[in-house]
Motif scaffolding. Structure first.
Motif: not given
Length: 163
Positions: A17-33
């Motif tokens: 679950q923590l790994r999924q959260g980390i990966e979600a942050m990476f992908f969200a940041y890509r979209g955000f930037t």
């Protein structure tokens, strides 16, 4: 019914679950930037320029030392970014009134226009995500982000929110 855990069960997250959260942050940041990166690439600027423009615009008159603390970069890196922004007419550096050694930073009209263009893209991205997730998620997301901040960074963040 949703498969998402709620309440107390979230206090005991698995490594997956923590790994999924980390990966979600990476992908969200890509979209955000993504949109700001495209704008910046067109004028040969990078994310460091964007961050400087954002925080100078957020706190006009901020001194260089405060910007250094917020960005967490070296003086050399910040000087390179500021030199470019000043030379390109996006930022103005003024001598401090109380302390002549201080430099206070302001966006020029052109700098404000660019900062607004960059921020509008990110606000649109955040607005769409917040609407999709709902009001409770907005509060929870901010709480998680604030909880992830180190105490000194949380103080800097709180200072921005207060004034």
């Amino acid at each position: 019914m949703s498969d998402m855990p709620t309440g107390d069960s979230l206090l005991f997250l698995t490594d997956e679950q923590l790994r999924q959260g980390i990966e979600a942050m990476f992908f969200a940041y890509r979209g955000f930037t993504s949109a700001p990166d495209q704008i910046l690439a067109g004028i040969s600027y990078g994310r460091a320029h964007h961050r400087a423009l954002h925080f100078i615009g957020r706190s006009p008159g901020m001194n260089v030392n405060r910007l250094l603390a917020i960005l967490g970069v070296t003086k050399q890196s910040l000087n390179r970014v500021l030199r470019t922004l000043i030379e390109d007419g996006l930022v103005e550096s003024r001598v401090g009134v109380a302390d002549k050694r201080e430099r206070h930073l302001y966006l020029t009209e052109e700098g404000q226009t660019l900062e607004t263009r960059l921020s509008e893209a990110q606000r649109a991205w955040m607005r769409a995500a917040y609407r999709k997730a709902g009001p409770d998620a907005v509060t929870g997301f901010r709480q998680v982000l604030e909880a992830m901040m180190e105490p000194e960074l949380r103080r800097l963040y709180s200072g921005l929110r207060e004034g």
